[in-house]
Write a protein that holds these residues in place. Structure first.
Motif, PDB file in Angstrom:
ATOM      1  N   LEU A   1       0.816  -1.217   0.000  1.00 21.65           N
ATOM      2  CA  LEU A   1       0.000   0.000   0.000  1.00 21.65           C
ATOM      3  C   LEU A   1       0.850   1.267   0.000  1.00 21.65           C
ATOM      4  CD1 LEU A   1      -2.852  -1.036   2.486  1.00 21.65           C
ATOM      5  CD2 LEU A   1      -3.072  -0.612   0.022  1.00 21.65           C
ATOM      6  N   ILE A   2       1.770   1.387   0.959  1.00 23.76           N
ATOM      7  CA  ILE A   2       2.565   2.608   1.064  1.00 23.76           C
ATOM      8  C   ILE A   2       3.552   2.740  -0.102  1.00 23.76           C
ATOM      9  CG2 ILE A   2       4.287   3.822   2.455  1.00 23.76           C
ATOM     10  CD1 ILE A   2       2.822   2.940   4.935  1.00 23.76           C
ATOM     11  N   PRO A   3       4.270   1.659  -0.505  1.00 26.82           N
ATOM     12  CA  PRO A   3       5.127   1.806  -1.692  1.00 26.82           C
ATOM     13  C   PRO A   3       4.371   2.271  -2.930  1.00 26.82           C
ATOM     14  CG  PRO A   3       5.694  -0.199  -0.521  1.00 26.82           C
ATOM     15  CD  PRO A   3       4.486   0.357   0.154  1.00 26.82           C
ATOM     16  N   ALA A   4       3.165   1.752  -3.128  1.00 27.13           N
ATOM     17  CA  ALA A   4       2.365   2.186  -4.283  1.00 27.13           C
ATOM     18  C   ALA A   4       1.981   3.657  -4.141  1.00 27.13           C
ATOM     19  CB  ALA A   4       1.117   1.315  -4.415  1.00 27.13           C
ATOM     20  N   ALA A   5       1.578   4.053  -2.931  1.00 28.26           N
ATOM     21  CA  ALA A   5       1.214   5.457  -2.703  1.00 28.26           C
ATOM     22  C   ALA A   5       2.411   6.374  -2.936  1.00 28.26           C
ATOM     23  CB  ALA A   5       0.687   5.624  -1.277  1.00 28.26           C
ATOM     24  N   LEU A   6       3.596   5.966  -2.464  1.00 27.12           N
ATOM     25  CA  LEU A   6       4.794   6.790  -2.651  1.00 27.12           C
ATOM     26  C   LEU A   6       5.155   6.902  -4.129  1.00 27.12           C
ATOM     27  CD1 LEU A   6       7.052   5.591   0.314  1.00 27.12           C
ATOM     28  CD2 LEU A   6       5.810   7.750   0.114  1.00 27.12           C
ATOM     29  N   TYR A   7       4.988   5.808  -4.861  1.00 24.05           N
ATOM     30  CA  TYR A   7       5.302   5.859  -6.296  1.00 24.05           C
ATOM     31  C   TYR A   7       4.422   6.892  -6.992  1.00 24.05           C
ATOM     32  CZ  TYR A   7       6.211   4.480 -11.091  1.00 24.05           C
ATOM     33  OH  TYR A   7       6.571   4.501 -12.413  1.00 24.05           O
ATOM     34  N   PHE A   8       3.121   6.813  -6.765  1.00 21.87           N
ATOM     35  CA  PHE A   8       2.225   7.731  -7.463  1.00 21.87           C
ATOM     36  C   PHE A   8       2.325   9.151  -6.921  1.00 21.87           C
ATOM     37  CE2 PHE A   8       0.384   3.768  -8.941  1.00 21.87           C
ATOM     38  CZ  PHE A   8       0.193   4.068 -10.279  1.00 21.87           C
ATOM     39  N   LEU A   9       2.678   9.289  -5.649  1.00 22.42           N
ATOM     40  CA  LEU A   9       2.951  10.631  -5.126  1.00 22.42           C
ATOM     41  C   LEU A   9       4.135  11.253  -5.860  1.00 22.42           C
ATOM     42  CD1 LEU A   9       2.534  10.600  -1.233  1.00 22.42           C
ATOM     43  CD2 LEU A   9       1.406  12.117  -2.866  1.00 22.42           C
ATOM     44  N   SER A  10       5.175  10.450  -6.072  1.00 19.28           N
ATOM     45  CA  SER A  10       6.362  10.975  -6.748  1.00 19.28           C
ATOM     46  C   SER A  10       6.026  11.427  -8.165  1.00 19.28           C
ATOM     47  CB  SER A  10       7.475   9.918  -6.764  1.00 19.28           C
ATOM     48  OG  SER A  10       7.171   8.852  -7.643  1.00 19.28           O
ATOM     49  N   ILE A  11       5.240  10.631  -8.899  1.00 21.96           N
ATOM     50  CA  ILE A  11       4.839  11.024 -10.258  1.00 21.96           C
ATOM     51  C   ILE A  11       3.947  12.257 -10.202  1.00 21.96           C
ATOM     52  CG2 ILE A  11       3.751  10.274 -12.402  1.00 21.96           C
ATOM     53  CD1 ILE A  11       6.210   8.667 -11.727  1.00 21.96           C
ATOM     54  N   TYR A  12       3.024  12.290  -9.231  1.00 27.12           N
ATOM     55  CA  TYR A  12       2.099  13.423  -9.104  1.00 27.12           C
ATOM     56  C   TYR A  12       2.874  14.712  -8.827  1.00 27.12           C
ATOM     57  CZ  TYR A  12      -1.836  16.272  -7.556  1.00 27.12           C
ATOM     58  OH  TYR A  12      -2.764  17.266  -7.436  1.00 27.12           O
ATOM     59  N   PHE A  13       3.835  14.645  -7.907  1.00 24.36           N
ATOM     60  CA  PHE A  13       4.615  15.844  -7.590  1.00 24.36           C
ATOM     61  C   PHE A  13       5.403  16.317  -8.816  1.00 24.36           C
ATOM     62  CE2 PHE A  13       4.839  14.425  -2.895  1.00 24.36           C
ATOM     63  CZ  PHE A  13       3.674  15.115  -2.609  1.00 24.36           C
ATOM     64  N   MET A  14       5.991  15.389  -9.544  1.00 22.29           N
ATOM     65  CA  MET A  14       6.747  15.761 -10.748  1.00 22.29           C
ATOM     66  C   MET A  14       5.830  16.448 -11.769  1.00 22.29           C
ATOM     67  SD  MET A  14      10.018  14.845 -10.569  1.00 22.29           S
ATOM     68  CE  MET A  14      10.568  14.558 -12.237  1.00 22.29           C
ATOM     69  N   VAL A  15       4.641  15.900 -11.953  1.00 27.44           N
ATOM     70  CA  VAL A  15       3.682  16.454 -12.909  1.00 27.44           C
ATOM     71  C   VAL A  15       3.202  17.834 -12.455  1.00 27.44           C
ATOM     72  CG1 VAL A  15       1.303  16.169 -13.722  1.00 27.44           C
ATOM     73  CG2 VAL A  15       2.903  14.250 -13.852  1.00 27.44           C
ATOM     74  N   ASP A  16       2.867  17.937 -11.180  1.00 26.03           N
ATOM     75  CA  ASP A  16       2.329  19.195 -10.659  1.00 26.03           C
ATOM     76  C   ASP A  16       3.369  20.307 -10.720  1.00 26.03           C
ATOM     77  OD1 ASP A  16       0.132  20.631  -9.178  1.00 26.03           O
ATOM     78  OD2 ASP A  16       1.749  20.839  -7.709  1.00 26.03           O
ATOM     79  N   LEU A  17       4.619  19.988 -10.363  1.00 24.89           N
ATOM     80  CA  LEU A  17       5.661  21.014 -10.364  1.00 24.89           C
ATOM     81  C   LEU A  17       5.984  21.468 -11.782  1.00 24.89           C
ATOM     82  CD1 LEU A  17       7.975  19.563  -7.569  1.00 24.89           C
ATOM     83  CD2 LEU A  17       6.542  21.606  -7.439  1.00 24.89           C
ATOM     84  N   GLU A  18       5.936  20.547 -12.747  1.00 21.40           N
ATOM     85  CA  GLU A  18       6.156  20.959 -14.135  1.00 21.40           C
ATOM     86  C   GLU A  18       5.011  21.851 -14.609  1.00 21.40           C
ATOM     87  OE1 GLU A  18       6.796  18.964 -18.553  1.00 21.40           O
ATOM     88  OE2 GLU A  18       8.013  18.383 -16.851  1.00 21.40           O
ATOM     89  N   ALA A  19       3.784  21.505 -14.222  1.00 21.58           N
ATOM     90  CA  ALA A  19       2.638  22.335 -14.608  1.00 21.58           C
ATOM     91  C   ALA A  19       2.740  23.730 -14.001  1.00 21.58           C
ATOM     92  CB  ALA A  19       1.342  21.653 -14.174  1.00 21.58           C
ATOM     93  N   ARG A  20       3.198  23.806 -12.740  1.00 21.69           N
ATOM     94  CA  ARG A  20       3.385  25.117 -12.094  1.00 21.69           C
ATOM     95  C   ARG A  20       4.472  25.922 -12.815  1.00 21.69           C
ATOM     96  NH1 ARG A  20       1.615  25.915  -6.728  1.00 21.69           N
ATOM     97  NH2 ARG A  20       0.427  24.157  -5.886  1.00 21.69           N
ATOM     98  N   ARG A  21       5.576  25.240 -13.104  1.00 16.86           N
ATOM     99  CA  ARG A  21       6.713  25.926 -13.740  1.00 16.86           C
ATOM    100  C   ARG A  21       6.353  26.476 -15.118  1.00 16.86           C
ATOM    101  NH1 ARG A  21      10.894  21.774 -14.753  1.00 16.86           N
ATOM    102  NH2 ARG A  21       9.912  21.714 -16.814  1.00 16.86           N
ATOM    103  N   GLU A  22       5.527  25.724 -15.854  1.00 15.29           N
ATOM    104  CA  GLU A  22       5.170  26.128 -17.219  1.00 15.29           C
ATOM    105  C   GLU A  22       3.877  26.941 -17.276  1.00 15.29           C
ATOM    106  OE1 GLU A  22       7.227  25.626 -19.603  1.00 15.29           O
ATOM    107  OE2 GLU A  22       8.590  24.372 -18.420  1.00 15.29           O
ATOM    108  N   GLY A  23       3.223  27.133 -16.117  1.00 17.01           N
ATOM    109  CA  GLY A  23       2.008  27.938 -16.083  1.00 17.01           C
ATOM    110  C   GLY A  23       0.833  27.309 -16.802  1.00 17.01           C
TER     111      GLY A  23
END
Length: 721
Positions: A398-420
């Motif tokens: 459960l937690i490894p899966a959550a951490l994996y998708f959190l990591s992808i989510y953070f990468m996606v969100d930060l790129e979206a913020r950076r590019e507006g």
């Protein structure tokens, strides 16, 4: 008679919906059979699935016999459906050349004679009550081996492009698979005792060789050359041992002993086929039922409704949808095709570079393999190999899966913020309130999980969940009647063929490892490295796990790595659960690790970008996840081993660490960009938080706070000026 359609990456219409997104696309070399032949193969697939369901739930079949039938049935259906090379679906069948007739007649005659010979042997025993003549079975073996080899070579030379009929060489290979199984079942008692020993003779060797060739050829067709090359290296190693240095040396084996050993429960009929003949066939059929009842479409629509309006919405939909689809999809590349055909064009539409869109989808889809309860069949192999109850493995994931998708989510969100970037408009998306009203479509998954934790066996829980999927369909416009049920059973067999072939081929590698003892010697080497540094030993194990998994489906990658790497990790004092999760995680991540990244290549085909560059981008988006397995070692609480307070603390600090790592990679922290020095500070803070100790957590918090104050001070200075 099929739910499959050619893959498409058309852009979504103004009103986005996921109708048909869960349908399994035809492979580049997969036939779409029609007419009488199509009906025969359709009902063969139905019977194949029903046989497994009957044996698993009603009346068990003797273990070796069941696995032999399982492999043979997979080969028969596989060669009927999968051509040797890419099909040109517009080509009409051409008449056979004289040279092709010259190959077809003796090849077909050899296999027909072999089939007649083994049929007469069975007739003699069952009807006449006597043994067949001594000369018969050796002749059967020679005819089988020669005919199989000639048919394989013929399928390579004459590449038929016709989509609706089975090539003559493939029909020969189908019959060869039946002859191999019939022979093994006929001599099963002797085979148990003689296989892999000096008692094995030429006849046994030829039959086993034919079986290995059939498995490797079908695996090449469904999984490509990567797994075949790795298997060939291991096969060569079995005979080259006496001339190799150091830990690779072994005394070598005769052809008769080696190939017959491989076709026992130490190899092809071992743990990998045990899993494919039980859990995989069952849960792939469950996935087919979910697709027939359109639950897969609901998963994607639910993800669009929940996340579509967020910043960079389609990318976050890809993360959510891939996690949901991963529960019912057997492969990362298959997950990419299922969800990526919808999400990748939409990501490009809202501003993501095509390469980033493909990379995000590949990274997100790969994570579906670690989402409980199904975990891409890897959990079942782990349970089979370790003896750890499946429910314990599902909880630990459960937690490894959550951490994996959190990591992808953070990468996606930060790129979206950076590019507006922005999200999708409300009128383009499914209505969330309507999606909530259909939440009962999650019922099959809920029943699966609840029955497992009520103490039902995995087989019984999976069967009940499959039945519930059919029942739930009656609450939707896609009610499953007799025809739909038969199509779901047929689709289950078709979807299982790649995994059956891959598991059987992985069994060959496992057999080599078992026979030569290279796994034990590798474990001793890891033990020596661990004397210097546990971190160095883990890093070495990570590299080997990824290397072994490159180009291989997750199931095979984990099966091989579990035989080579996991025992060594256990010898250096790592608990079995932690060791196997460490290996499994990297076997999954090999799908986005260049240069051979299957999920990245599948996404590149949809996004229309360079495959290698897309694979590198998917690696970047998944980079934060590469740290997670090291956290298992330093913080076993991430696998639910410890008190609830400890588990919660480690999860929070690990999540913070992953965010800081994503911020360092993307160059964006909270609401502002960061310079190179700040990125280095965030990287150190991330690693400190991930380590999991109280002191390291304090260091991580301090460094991230320092970066935040630095950002605020820089912003004030800019405003003042």
């Amino acid at each position: 008679m099929t739910d499959k359609t050619p893959a498409s990456a058309d852009a979504a219409a103004d009103k986005i919906g996921a109708e048909g997104v869960a349908d399994v696309p035809l492979g580049h070399n997969e036939r779409d059979l029609s007419g009488a032949v199509g009906k025969i193969i359709f009902f063969t697939c139905v019977c194949y699935t029903l046989l497994h369901l009957y044996a698993l739930n009603v009346s068990p079949i003797e273990t070796w016999a069941f696995r032999i039938i399982h492999v043979a049935g997979g080969l028969v259906v596989g060669f009927a459906l999968i051509a040797a090379f890419t099909l040109d679906r517009q080509t009409q069948p051409a008449p056979l050349s004289p040279l092709q007739w010259a190959a077809r007649v003796p090849t077909s005659l050899a296999i027909v004679l072999a089939a007649a010979g083994i049929a007469y042997a069975w007739f003699s025993r069952m009807v006449l009550g006597e043994l067949p003549p001594n000369w018969l079975l050796p002749q059967v073996a020679w005819a089988l081996a020669l005919g199989t080899g000639a048919a394989v070579i013929s399928s390579w030379i004459w590449r038929t492009g016709h989509n609706r009929h089975i090539f003559w060489a493939d029909r020969v290979l189908m019959l060869s698979a039946i002859v191999v199984a019939a022979y093994l079942l006929f001599v099963l008692g002797r085979w148990r005792m003689a296989a892999g020993t000096p008692m094995a003779g030429q006849t046994e060797f030829l039959v086993a060789l034919a079986g290995v060739v059939l498995i490797m050829e079908l695996t090449r067709r469904v999984a490509g050359l990567a797994l075949i090359i790795i298997t060939a290296v291991f096969l060569a190693y079995a005979f080259a041992g006496p001339w190799l240095p150091g830990i690779l040396e072994h005394r070598g084996y005769s052809m008769q002993r080696f190939f017959t050993y491989i076709y026992t429960d130490n190899g092809i009929l071992g743990p990998t086929t045990a899993v494919s003949s039980t859990y995989i066939i069952l849960f792939i059929t469950f996935a087919a039922f979910l697709q027939a009842s359109r639950v897969g479409d609901y998963f994607v629509n639910f993800a669009f409704a929940a996340a579509g309006r967020a910043r960079g919405g389609p990318a976050k939909v890809a993360v959510f949808a891939s996690g949901l689809m991963g529960m019912i999809n057997g492969t990362s590349a298959g997950n990419v095709v299922a969800t990526g055909s919808l999400t990748i064009p939409l990501m490009k539409k809202v501003g993501y570079h095509p390469r980033s869109a493909g990379g995000i989808e590949a990274a997100a889809s790969t994570g579906g393999q670690i989402v409980p309860p199904i975990m891409g069949a890897g959990a079942f192999i782990m349970a089979e190999v370790t003896g750890i109850p499946y429910t314990d493995i599902a909880i630990a994931a459960l937690i490894p899966a959550a951490l994996y998708f959190l990591s992808i989510y953070f990468m996606v969100d930060l790129e979206a913020r950076r590019e507006g970037m922005s999200g999708l408009s409300k009128d383009q998306l499914p209505v969330f309130s309507q999606m909530i009203k259909q939440v009962y479509l999650f019922l099959p998954i809920i029943i699966l999980v609840s029955t497992l934790f009520m103490g039902y066996s995995v087989i019984r829980a999976g069967t009940l969940a499959m039945v519930s999927a059919a029942v739930v369909s009656w609450l939707t416009p896609y009610r499953m009647g007799i025809r739909a049920l038969l199509e779901a059973l047929s689709l289950g067999a078709r979807m299982a063929i790649p995994l059956i072939a891959v598991c059987a081929c992985a069994g060959i590698i496992v057999g080599v490892i078992s026979l030569t003892g290279v796994g034990a010697r590798f474990a001793s080497m890891l033990l020596g490295i661990a004397d210097a540094s546990h971190m160095l030993a883990l890093f070495f194990a990570m590299c080997i796990s990824i290397l072994l998994g490159m180009g291989m489906p997750t199931t095979a990658a984990y099966a091989v790595a579990a035989s080579v790497v996991a025992p060594g990790l256990q010898q250096i004092g790592i608990p079995p659960l932690v060791a196997h999760f460490f290996v499994f995680y990297y076997a999954v991540l090999s799908a986005i690790t260049p240069p051979v990244a299957l999920a990245g290549y599948a996404a590149a085909a949809i996004s229309g970008t360079d495959p290698l560059k897309t694979a590198v981008t998917s690696f970047k988006f998944g980079l934060a996840a590469f740290i997670v397995p090291f956290m298992f070692f330093y913080s076993p609480a991430l696998l639910m081993e410890g008190s609830w307070g400890e588990v919660l603390r480690v999860f929070i600090t690990a999540s913070a660490g992953i965010y800081l790592l994503a911020a360092a990679i993307q160059g964006w922290f909270l609401n502002g960009s960061v310079n190179r020095v700040q990125r280095c500070m965030l990287l150190v803070a991330a690693l400190a938080m991930i380590a999991g100790g109280l002191l390291t957590d304090a260091i991580g918090i301090g460094l991230s706070a320092l970066v935040l104050f630095w950002q605020l001070a820089t912003r004030r200075t800019a405003l003042a000026s």
